[in-house]
Design a protein around this motif. Structure first.
Motif, PDB file in Angstrom:
ATOM      1  N   LYS A   1      -3.996   1.839  -5.991  1.00 12.92           N
ATOM      2  CA  LYS A   1      -4.944   2.879  -6.409  1.00 12.92           C
ATOM      3  C   LYS A   1      -4.345   4.258  -6.187  1.00 12.92           C
ATOM      4  N   SER A   2      -4.399   5.095  -7.214  1.00 15.66           N
ATOM      5  CA  SER A   2      -3.976   6.491  -7.071  1.00 15.66           C
ATOM      6  C   SER A   2      -5.099   7.400  -7.523  1.00 15.66           C
ATOM      7  N   TYR A   3      -5.140   8.581  -6.948  1.00 13.97           N
ATOM      8  CA  TYR A   3      -6.079   9.606  -7.410  1.00 13.97           C
ATOM      9  C   TYR A   3      -5.283  10.760  -8.010  1.00 13.97           C
ATOM     10  N   LYS A   4      -5.789  11.319  -9.087  1.00 14.66           N
ATOM     11  CA  LYS A   4      -5.157  12.487  -9.703  1.00 14.66           C
ATOM     12  C   LYS A   4      -6.028  13.694  -9.455  1.00 14.66           C
ATOM     13  N   THR A   5      -5.456  14.733  -8.843  1.00 16.73           N
ATOM     14  CA  THR A   5      -6.166  16.004  -8.779  1.00 16.73           C
ATOM     15  C   THR A   5      -5.246  17.058  -9.385  1.00 16.73           C
TER      16      THR A   5
ATOM     17  N   ASP B   1      -2.338  18.305 -11.335  1.00 15.00           N
ATOM     18  CA  ASP B   1      -1.062  17.682 -11.683  1.00 15.00           C
ATOM     19  C   ASP B   1      -0.581  16.722 -10.607  1.00 15.00           C
ATOM     20  N   VAL B   2      -1.289  16.722  -9.485  1.00 16.69           N
ATOM     21  CA  VAL B   2      -0.802  15.943  -8.340  1.00 16.69           C
ATOM     22  C   VAL B   2      -1.426  14.546  -8.310  1.00 16.69           C
ATOM     23  N   THR B   3      -0.572  13.546  -8.221  1.00 14.28           N
ATOM     24  CA  THR B   3      -1.054  12.173  -8.068  1.00 14.28           C
ATOM     25  C   THR B   3      -0.829  11.718  -6.632  1.00 14.28           C
ATOM     26  N   THR B   4      -1.903  11.271  -5.981  1.00  9.65           N
ATOM     27  CA  THR B   4      -1.779  10.731  -4.631  1.00  9.65           C
ATOM     28  C   THR B   4      -1.958   9.224  -4.706  1.00  9.65           C
ATOM     29  N   THR B   5      -0.964   8.502  -4.239  1.00  9.13           N
ATOM     30  CA  THR B   5      -1.096   7.046  -4.198  1.00  9.13           C
ATOM     31  C   THR B   5      -1.748   6.662  -2.877  1.00  9.13           C
ATOM     32  N   VAL B   6      -2.922   6.096  -2.966  1.00 11.56           N
ATOM     33  CA  VAL B   6      -3.714   5.809  -1.759  1.00 11.56           C
ATOM     34  C   VAL B   6      -3.545   4.356  -1.314  1.00 11.56           C
ATOM     35  N   LEU B   7      -3.475   3.437  -2.257  1.00  9.77           N
ATOM     36  CA  LEU B   7      -3.213   2.033  -1.918  1.00  9.77           C
ATOM     37  C   LEU B   7      -1.955   1.586  -2.664  1.00  9.77           C
ATOM     38  N   LYS B   8      -1.002   1.036  -1.894  1.00 11.61           N
ATOM     39  CA  LYS B   8       0.323   0.760  -2.469  1.00 11.61           C
ATOM     40  C   LYS B   8       0.629  -0.732  -2.553  1.00 11.61           C
TER      41      LYS B   8
ATOM     42  N   GLY C   1      -6.441   5.101   3.771  1.00 14.34           N
ATOM     43  CA  GLY C   1      -6.905   4.356   2.599  1.00 14.34           C
ATOM     44  C   GLY C   1      -7.950   3.293   2.903  1.00 14.34           C
ATOM     45  N   LYS C   2      -8.480   3.289   4.118  1.00 11.10           N
ATOM     46  CA  LYS C   2      -9.429   2.245   4.529  1.00 11.10           C
ATOM     47  C   LYS C   2     -10.709   2.250   3.679  1.00 11.10           C
ATOM     48  N   SER C   3     -11.335   3.421   3.565  1.00 11.15           N
ATOM     49  CA  SER C   3     -12.582   3.488   2.782  1.00 11.15           C
ATOM     50  C   SER C   3     -12.323   3.181   1.318  1.00 11.15           C
ATOM     51  N   THR C   4     -11.198   3.652   0.813  1.00 14.10           N
ATOM     52  CA  THR C   4     -10.858   3.379  -0.585  1.00 14.10           C
ATOM     53  C   THR C   4     -10.794   1.868  -0.809  1.00 14.10           C
ATOM     54  N   LEU C   5     -10.135   1.161   0.101  1.00  9.66           N
ATOM     55  CA  LEU C   5     -10.029  -0.295   0.011  1.00  9.66           C
ATOM     56  C   LEU C   5     -11.416  -0.948   0.051  1.00  9.66           C
ATOM     57  N   LEU C   6     -12.222  -0.525   1.016  1.00  3.18           N
ATOM     58  CA  LEU C   6     -13.561  -1.120   1.164  1.00  3.18           C
ATOM     59  C   LEU C   6     -14.435  -0.828  -0.065  1.00  3.18           C
ATOM     60  N   ASN C   7     -14.320   0.393  -0.578  1.00  2.00           N
ATOM     61  CA  ASN C   7     -15.126   0.764  -1.746  1.00  2.00           C
ATOM     62  C   ASN C   7     -14.744  -0.041  -2.991  1.00  2.00           C
TER      63      ASN C   7
ATOM     64  N   ASP D   1     -15.841   1.618  -6.301  1.00  2.00           N
ATOM     65  CA  ASP D   1     -14.692   2.308  -6.883  1.00  2.00           C
ATOM     66  C   ASP D   1     -13.845   1.275  -7.633  1.00  2.00           C
ATOM     67  N   ARG D   2     -12.970   1.747  -8.505  1.00  2.00           N
ATOM     68  CA  ARG D   2     -12.113   0.860  -9.289  1.00  2.00           C
ATOM     69  C   ARG D   2     -10.665   0.986  -8.852  1.00  2.00           C
ATOM     70  N   CYS D   3      -9.911  -0.108  -8.935  1.00  2.00           N
ATOM     71  CA  CYS D   3      -8.478  -0.022  -8.624  1.00  2.00           C
ATOM     72  C   CYS D   3      -7.699   0.232  -9.912  1.00  2.00           C
ATOM     73  N   ASP D   4      -6.407   0.549  -9.759  1.00  2.00           N
ATOM     74  CA  ASP D   4      -5.534   0.703 -10.930  1.00  2.00           C
ATOM     75  C   ASP D   4      -4.968  -0.651 -11.336  1.00  2.00           C
ATOM     76  N   SER D   5      -4.580  -1.451 -10.329  1.00  2.00           N
ATOM     77  CA  SER D   5      -4.086  -2.802 -10.610  1.00  2.00           C
ATOM     78  C   SER D   5      -4.254  -3.661  -9.376  1.00  2.00           C
ATOM     79  N   GLY D   6      -4.125  -4.955  -9.567  1.00  2.00           N
ATOM     80  CA  GLY D   6      -4.308  -5.889  -8.463  1.00  2.00           C
ATOM     81  C   GLY D   6      -5.570  -6.707  -8.647  1.00  2.00           C
ATOM     82  N   ILE D   7      -5.822  -7.577  -7.704  1.00  2.00           N
ATOM     83  CA  ILE D   7      -6.955  -8.511  -7.814  1.00  2.00           C
ATOM     84  C   ILE D   7      -7.824  -8.447  -6.566  1.00  2.00           C
TER      85      ILE D   7
END
Ligand SMILES: Nc1ncnc2c1ncn2[C@@H]1O[C@H](COP(=O)(O)OP(=O)(O)OP(=O)(O)O)[C@@H](O)[C@H]1O
Ligand SMILES: [Mg+2]
Length: 232
Positions: A10-14, A16-23, A44-50, A56-62
């Protein structure tokens, strides 16, 4: 495997900056287990739980929960999953201020398929006598107990907790943890909980340490400790 997370990114874009939160996070829990996620602020704990909670939605993965691959669900189905199958406990309670404790719980039970009885649940968290109080008439620990009741009234198979004791003192935290352990035992809910507090990991079957969006360590406890014996 009841909860399965594979290679979650999961990455967030703010701007021009992309932050990769879950790798590429992976983890799993069997049904009825307690899992704990530990890690520093911003890891990235809350992001994972959400994402597991369908907020929240992920970019890829299961992510699959109880054989449903939730990462493949459309928005409507994801909302159904959240409503019908999940209990979510937040750090800051999120109770509806103009509804009483009992009414806050009924809002949740009304949208569930097989809810538990409101009074039974209030009794389980020791709040039946305060059923008609509004949130502002309750202490922080009491509000958290109501928010736990609101999550468990749905009789969820999966209970997600984002630092449920983060805003509470030690003895109240211990009461809340005892309650979560009781819910796990009595109702068979699988629990996944975020905490900053390493000592709490003793009560879990599995512990995952997150750092900068990666699981850097995972542990399996052969025996788990009752919450009342945790020292911190
Ligand atoms: N909506 C968003 N837009 C941009 N960045 C975000 C967003 N949500 C989270 N982030 C960033 O993702 C990173 C991880 O955030 P997250 O909330 O998952 O951390 P956390 O481990 O739960 O931290 P804490 O212990 O402080 O709650 C942080 O750097 C945060 O700034
Ligand atoms: Mg967080």
């Amino acid at each position: 495997m009841f909860l399965k997370v594979e290679n979650l990114k999961k990455s967030y874009k703010t701007g021009d900056v992309t932050t990769t939160v879950l790798k590429g996070v992976g983890m799993n829990l069997d049904q009825g287990e307690i899992g704990i996620i530990l890690g520093p602020s911003g890891s990235g704990k809350s992001t994972l739980l959400n994402i597991i909670g369908g907020i929240d939605r992920c970019d890829s993965g299961i992510v699959s929960v109880d054989n449903i691959e939730i990462t493949k669900l459309n928005d409507t189905k994801l909302t159904d999953y959240r409503r019908e199958r999940l209990g979510f406990i937040f750090q800051f309670y999120n109770l509806i201020p103009n509804l009483t404790a009992g009414e806050n719980i009924e809002v949740a039970s009304n949208i569930s398929i097989s809810p538990l009885n409101t009074d039974e649940v209030l009794n389980a968290v020791g709040m039946l006598d305060k059923k008609h109080r509004f949130p502002k008439e309750l202490s922080g620990g009491e509000q958290q107990r109501v928010s736990i009741a609101r999550a468990i009234v749905k009789n969820p198979k999966l209970l997600l907790c984002d630092e449920p004791t983060g805003a509470l003192d030690f003895s109240t935290s211990r009461e809340i943890l005892k309650l979560l352990q009781k819910i796990n035992k009595d109702f068979g809910s699988t629990i996944l909980m975020i905490t900053h507090n390493t000592a709490i990991s003793a009560m879990a079957n599995k512990v995952y340490k997150v750092r900068s969006g990666e699981i850097v360590e995972s542990m399996v406890n052969k025996t788990t400790m009752p919450a009342e014996r945790i020292e911190w």
